[in-house]
Design an enzyme around this catalytic site. Structure first.
Site, PDB file in Angstrom:
ATOM      1  CD  GLU A  94      -2.566  -1.237   2.645  1.00 29.12           C
ATOM      2  OE1 GLU A  94      -3.191  -2.261   2.897  1.00 29.12           O
ATOM      3  OE2 GLU A  94      -2.569  -0.244   3.392  1.00 29.12           O
ATOM      4  CB  CYS A 121       0.651  -2.718  13.534  1.00 31.90           C
ATOM      5  SG  CYS A 121       1.191  -2.494  11.832  1.00 31.90           S
TER       6      CYS A 121
HETATM    7  N1  SAH Z   1       7.614  -0.436  11.014  1.00 29.32           N
HETATM    8  C1  SAH Z   1       7.837   0.939  11.204  1.00 29.32           C
HETATM    9  C2  SAH Z   1       7.144   1.804  10.175  1.00 29.32           C
HETATM   10  C3  SAH Z   1       5.786   1.401   9.724  1.00 29.32           C
HETATM   11  S1  SAH Z   1       4.492   1.601  10.909  1.00 29.32           S
HETATM   12  C4  SAH Z   1       7.447   1.344  12.617  1.00 29.32           C
HETATM   13  O1  SAH Z   1       6.814   0.551  13.299  1.00 29.32           O
HETATM   14  O2  SAH Z   1       7.816   2.437  13.022  1.00 29.32           O
HETATM   15  C5  SAH Z   1       4.316   3.380  10.955  1.00 29.32           C
HETATM   16  C6  SAH Z   1       3.774   3.904  12.262  1.00 29.32           C
HETATM   17  O3  SAH Z   1       2.386   3.573  12.394  1.00 29.32           O
HETATM   18  C7  SAH Z   1       4.453   3.351  13.493  1.00 29.32           C
HETATM   19  O4  SAH Z   1       4.711   4.378  14.429  1.00 29.32           O
HETATM   20  C8  SAH Z   1       3.438   2.392  14.016  1.00 29.32           C
HETATM   21  O5  SAH Z   1       3.604   2.107  15.374  1.00 29.32           O
HETATM   22  C9  SAH Z   1       2.151   3.125  13.707  1.00 29.32           C
HETATM   23  N2  SAH Z   1       0.946   2.317  13.732  1.00 29.32           N
HETATM   24  C10 SAH Z   1       0.799   1.047  13.310  1.00 29.32           C
HETATM   25  N3  SAH Z   1      -0.476   0.644  13.502  1.00 29.32           N
HETATM   26  C11 SAH Z   1      -1.134   1.685  14.046  1.00 29.32           C
HETATM   27  C12 SAH Z   1      -2.473   1.881  14.475  1.00 29.32           C
HETATM   28  N4  SAH Z   1      -3.372   0.910  14.368  1.00 29.32           N
HETATM   29  N5  SAH Z   1      -2.811   3.087  14.989  1.00 29.32           N
HETATM   30  C13 SAH Z   1      -1.892   4.083  15.085  1.00 29.32           C
HETATM   31  N6  SAH Z   1      -0.612   3.952  14.701  1.00 29.32           N
HETATM   32  C14 SAH Z   1      -0.234   2.751  14.195  1.00 29.32           C
HETATM   33 FE1  SF4 Z   2       5.808  -3.756  11.660  1.00 31.50          FE
HETATM   34 FE2  SF4 Z   2       5.216  -2.976  14.141  1.00 31.50          FE
HETATM   35 FE3  SF4 Z   2       5.782  -1.158  12.246  1.00 31.50          FE
HETATM   36 FE4  SF4 Z   2       3.501  -2.564  12.146  1.00 31.50          FE
HETATM   37  S1  SF4 Z   2       4.083  -1.089  13.707  1.00 31.50           S
HETATM   38  S2  SF4 Z   2       4.854  -2.152  10.441  1.00 31.50           S
HETATM   39  S3  SF4 Z   2       4.189  -4.572  12.944  1.00 31.50           S
HETATM   40  S4  SF4 Z   2       7.152  -2.727  13.097  1.00 31.50           S
END
Ligand code: SAH
Ligand code: SF4
Length: 358
Positions: A94, A121
């Site tokens: 995505e 996530c």
């Molecule tokens: N893997 C990396 C980048 C991708 S996720 C990371 O974890 O930083 C990007 C951001 O979205 C991260 O800060 C993650 O914690 C946040 N995130 C993931 N799922 C989420 C959700 N359901 N609600 C709010 N933030 C979320």
């Molecule tokens: Fe991966 Fe965690 Fe980032 Fe989601 S929030 S993309 S599971 S590292």
């Protein structure tokens, strides 16, 4: 049949070798490079200063494959657009374009799925499929650069906050960053690309040693190991103290401020105690906290924090001299939390991906 070379996978030197191997003079490589990274041509036919036979030869031996567009969604305010691409092997990724003020910010993916398993996530919930190639990372940007160019606009910012953990795919992600910041190519300022990591300590230290100028965001989400263990399994491998040591090392080596990401989950990590613990841990550090009310996902029961809790949390941080911003969840009505659109299309996330689309 040998597989076609995806030109987005090649550095300028590699492209030069590829073009000269076709029996072409070197300057053709520069022309093709400009078409890719300055004109955002998405096919060889558009490369009008190349001869027809050369265009045909390129089409035969090379590809500019970006993926097949499975779905496109706009938020109700029309400012956020999300595209679900299917890659040649059937995987999904995505990419999101956000158009607010003068910014044209892309949220791009670095992996199909993610191995880190953060419970809240959507990408973590689907598991890990594979790393993206350099071409697949770069192509997400060029696809939208092409689209924006139609209305005289360009990509101003990139956040690596789509599917996947960028530092788990370190080489390819940073090669893509180098490609996109190349002054002779796409030429986006390094400071315009934010890499978000869950806190992979050795990779963060490598990043610091390489004195990378791209800002780093670290997904902290909790200030005690007991709480963070519940949300982020990889915390058991690299607990908070080690992550923060690595953050200090990044600040020291790069001179750049760290951003901490904090998804506020009602009654979970939005308490006064967590805010105080966070304040104590990071006060005095060159940093900023982004507070983002949780985006609810199917596989996790948590809910976003109330406005009152968000305010209180921010007040506590301010008392420790820690600056923070509450982020609006852009495009929540289009499953803009990465991984959510893919999960909607592939109902059972453990299904075998559908067959390849040519
Ligand atoms: N893997 C990396 C980048 C991708 S996720 C990371 O974890 O930083 C990007 C951001 O979205 C991260 O800060 C993650 O914690 C946040 N995130 C993931 N799922 C989420 C959700 N359901 N609600 C709010 N933030 C979320
Ligand atoms: Fe991966 Fe965690 Fe980032 Fe989601 S929030 S993309 S599971 S590292």
């Amino acid at each position: 049949m040998t597989e076609k070379t995806n030109l987005y996978d090649l550095s300028f030197d590699e492209l030069t070798a590829f073009v000269t191997d076709l029996g072409q003079p070197k300057f053709r490589a520069q022309q093709v490079w400009d078409w890719l990274y300055k004109q955002f041509a998405l096919d060889f036919e558009a490369m009008s200063n190349l001869s027809k036979p050369l265009r045909a030869q390129l089409a035969e031996q090379a590809t500019l494959h970006i993926g097949h567009i499975v779905d496109e969604l706009y938020s109700s305010d029309g400012r956020t657009k999300k595209v679900l691409f299917q890659l040649p092997d059937g995987q999904y990724i995505e990419t999101v374009l956000m158009t607010y003020d003068k910014r044209r910010t892309l949220c791009i993916s670095t992996q199909a799925g993610c191995a880190m398993g953060c419970v809240f996530c959507a990408t973590g919930q689907m598991g890990f499929f594979r790393h993206l190639t350099v071409a697949e990372i770069v192509a997400q940007v060029l696809y939208f650069a092409h689209e924006l160019a139609q209305s005289g606009e360009h990509v101003t910012n990139i956040v690596m906050m789509g599917m996947g953990e960028p530092l788990h795919n370190y080489e390819r992600t940073l090669t893509a960053v180098d490609r996109l910041t190349d002054p002779n190519g796409f030429n986006l300022g390094a400071r315009k690309i934010t890499i978000s990591t869950v806190g992979l300590v050795p990779a963060m230290r490598r990043y610091a040693d390489e004195q990378r100028q791209t800002p780093l965001a670290v997904s902290l989400h909790a200030a005690t190991d007991a709480e963070r263990d519940k949300l982020i399994p990889v915390n058991r491998r690299w607990p908070i103290a080690e992550v923060l040591d690595a953050c200090r090392y990044v600040v020291e080596k790069t001179g750049r401020r760290i951003t901490f990401e904090w998804a506020l989950i009602n009654g979970e990590n939005d308490t006064i105690e967590q805010a105080q613990a966070l304040g104590k841990l990071i006060q005095g550090m060159l940093c900023h906290v982004n507070l983002i009310p949780l985006n609810p996902t199917e596989g996790y029961g948590g809910a976003p924090s109330s406005v009152e809790n968000v305010d209180k949390f921010q007040e506590v941080l301010a008392a420790y001299g820690v600056s923070s911003t509450v982020r609006v969840r852009r495009g929540i009505d289009i499953q803009a939390g990465c991984g959510q659109l893919r999960n909607r299309v592939v109902k059972n996330s453990r299904d075998v991906p559908p067959p390849t689309i040519a």
